[in-house]
Design an enzyme around this catalytic site. Structure first.
Site, short mmCIF file in Angstrom:
data_model
loop_
_atom_site.label_atom_id
_atom_site.label_comp_id
_atom_site.label_asym_id
_atom_site.label_seq_id
_atom_site.Cartn_x
_atom_site.Cartn_y
_atom_site.Cartn_z
N LYS A 149 1.04 -1.07 -0.10
CA LYS A 149 0.00 -0.12 -0.09
C LYS A 149 0.85 1.17 0.17
O LYS A 149 1.06 1.77 1.00
CB LYS A 149 -0.77 -0.09 1.19
CG LYS A 149 -1.98 0.62 1.11
CD LYS A 149 -2.12 2.18 0.89
CE LYS A 149 -1.55 2.91 2.21
NZ LYS A 149 -1.60 4.37 1.75
N GLU B 277 7.78 2.41 12.22
CA GLU B 277 9.05 3.56 11.97
C GLU B 277 8.67 4.56 11.88
O GLU B 277 7.92 5.05 10.78
CB GLU B 277 9.97 2.73 10.83
CG GLU B 277 11.40 3.54 10.92
CD GLU B 277 11.37 4.79 10.25
OE1 GLU B 277 11.31 5.93 10.96
OE2 GLU B 277 11.58 4.86 9.13
N CYS C 157 13.08 11.32 7.83
CA CYS C 157 12.55 11.16 9.26
C CYS C 157 13.97 11.31 10.23
O CYS C 157 13.55 11.64 11.42
CB CYS C 157 11.97 9.90 9.29
SG CYS C 157 12.85 8.28 8.75
N GLU D 232 8.28 17.60 15.08
CA GLU D 232 8.89 17.23 13.70
C GLU D 232 8.38 18.14 12.74
O GLU D 232 6.97 18.22 12.47
CB GLU D 232 8.69 15.79 13.48
CG GLU D 232 9.29 15.35 12.06
CD GLU D 232 9.18 14.01 11.71
OE1 GLU D 232 10.09 13.16 11.31
OE2 GLU D 232 8.14 13.33 11.78
#
Length: 482
Positions: free
Chosen positions: A182, A256, A290, A389
């Site tokens: 996906k 993650e 990330c 973030e």
């Protein structure tokens, strides 16, 4: 800009064949540097999710794939790698067009995705699939075996769509799992090219399936009772929802998630080197990484010199079209991402941080989601720009009295994905790294080793990907006592 040659963009791939989605709908794929629609791909609905999961379940429960030897599955991985080879230029181009990554580095980065199929194929011969021993009472023998976890939903993010999806698929396939891929709707093209390579490699029907869906429909995939494991890379918010959904039915999951990774710079560091590395890391893929070192913690003795070194290097970074070899940073991937970065700049200024460089949309760029490299100083650890973030080219610098306070500030975060220690001595770097609550720490650079486990502490996720640990997450442990 040439079109990416995808054979069946209007189809989903289920049970070994390209099929029209149950409902006629599509996603527009938008180019980051000119805002043009560069492709349209099929938008899967609930019925398509169900068909894909049922095909994967059937292939796992009744098919040959989990019953092949590890060497036989490794041969299939090598075939996939071979089928990817002629497609790699198109995969690299898709990454450039979809998120605005630099064309000069795209072959290297996307090549890391192809690497996973060769890496896991090679690992198959030395992985501990069956560890034999003696019973504790000496009356017989034991086996500790690793068996496939089952049907895997592999969900990849938009920022590194090929490399991350490839790592999930390669590990799951070697373990003997069946897979539903996906991809993110914003960056689906690489998954289509990967699916073509998998189809050409001749895997049995239902072993790998491809559906591209929005978040609401993807939730159906995550919650489907026939899915044994979800392997997800993406935002903390989505990861939290996935983790709770998996917990409700005891499904396995690997998450993650995000990061606010700290670079600790100590008094004996090479300041020119540290400044150059930190400026270039935060502008790599426009900061949409990330693990990016987005938070610098510098001791007082070198703080001012480091800030100037970073400022000078960031000021020299040219922003522009990703095909221009003189350009060192392209645009952000999408309009909402540029808006997010601009909002955080305003938040930082409102909270009292000092904007030393950037903070605005790039001048002279009429189309595309460009934003200048941005540097904040006088940042306190309680500020949102120091804690949240941003996922853009925004670097925040905090000041620490000494090494001990630097470690404390580095750990004053909800995240713990990555970090770095800049100092002269590897022994000191090791000692400091052991005190930082993060999944990976590097010395004097931004470093990765695919043979090592990668993942985070705290809100940066659950579990590890890469290396033997990444393969293990696609297995269940069984003890046999004879």
């Amino acid at each position: 800009m040439a079109a990416i040659p995808i054979r069946h963009p209007d189809r989903v791939f289920i049970d070994g064949r390209w099929c029209a989605p149950a409902e006629p709908a599509h996603f527009d794929v938008i180019c980051a540097y000119n805002e043009a629609v560069i492709a349209q791909v099929a938008k899967a609905g609930a019925a398509d999710i169900d068909r894909a999961v049922e095909a994967a379940r059937r292939a796992f429960d009744e098919g040959s794939w989990p019953r092949l030897s590890h060497a036989e599955r490794a041969d299939y991985l090598r075939r996939i790698s071979g089928e990817l080879e002629p497609r790699m230029p198109h995969i690299a181009r898709a990454w450039v067009d979809q998120i605005g990554a630099l064309a000069a580095i795209a072959p290297m980065v996307t090549g890391g995705g192809k690497f996973w199929f060769d890496y896991y194929a090679d690992l198959s011969g030395r992985y501990a699939w069956d560890v034999r021993g003696a019973r504790f009472d000496g009356q017989g023998s034991t086996h500790i075996v690793r068996e496939p976890v089952g049907v895997v939903a592999a969900i990849a993010p938009w920022n590194n769509p090929f490399g991350i999806m490839a790592a999930k698929v390669a590990g799951a396939l070697l373990a003997g799992c069946t897979v539903i891929m996906k991809p993110a709707p914003e960056t689906p093209l690489e998954a289509y090219l990967l699916m073509e390579a998998i189809e050409a490699a001749g895997l049995p029907d239902g072993v790998v399936n491809l559906v591209c869906a929005d978040r609401a429909i993807s939730d159906r995939l995550v919650r489907h009772p026939m899915v044994d494991k979800v392997s997800f890379t993406g935002s903390v918010e989505a990861g939290r929802q996935i983790g709770m959904a998996c917990a409700e039915r005891f499904a396995r999951c690997t998450l993650e998630l995000g990061g606010k990774s700290a670079a600790i710079v100590l008094e004996d560091a090479d300041i020119a080197q540290a400044g150059a590395i930190l400026a270039n890391v935060i502008t790599m893929s426009a900061g949409q990484v990330c693990a990016a070192l987005s938070r610098v913690v510098a001791v007082e003795a070198v703080h001012d010199r480091l800030v100037e070194a970073i400022r000078a290097e960031m000021a020299a970074i040219t922003v522009g079209h990703p095909d221009d070899p003189a350009v060192r940073m392209g645009p952000l991937a999408m309009e909402r991402q540029r808006d997010r970065v601009q909002d955080y700049v305003a938040i930082g200024q409102a909270e009292g941080a000092r904007l030393l460089l950037g903070g605005t949309r790039s001048a002279g760029q009429e189309r595309g989601w460009y934003f200048d490299p941005t540097l904040f100083v006088d940042v306190r650890p309680d500020m949102r720009i120091a804690r949240e973030e941003i996922f853009g080219p925004v670097l925040t610098v905090l000041k620490a009295r000494d090494e001990a306070e630097a470690v404390r500030l580095a750990n004053a975060s909800d995240f713990g994905l990555y970090g770095a220690v800049f100092c002269a001595d590897a022994g000191r770097a090791y000692r400091v790294a052991r005190q930082v609550r993060a999944g990976t720490l590097a010395h004097n650079n931004f470093l990765f080793d695919p043979s090592l486990p990668f993942g985070g502490f705290k809100a940066s996720g659950v579990g590890r990907e890469g290396g033997e640990a990444g393969l293990t997450t696609f297995t269940e442990t069984k003890s046999i006592i004879l």
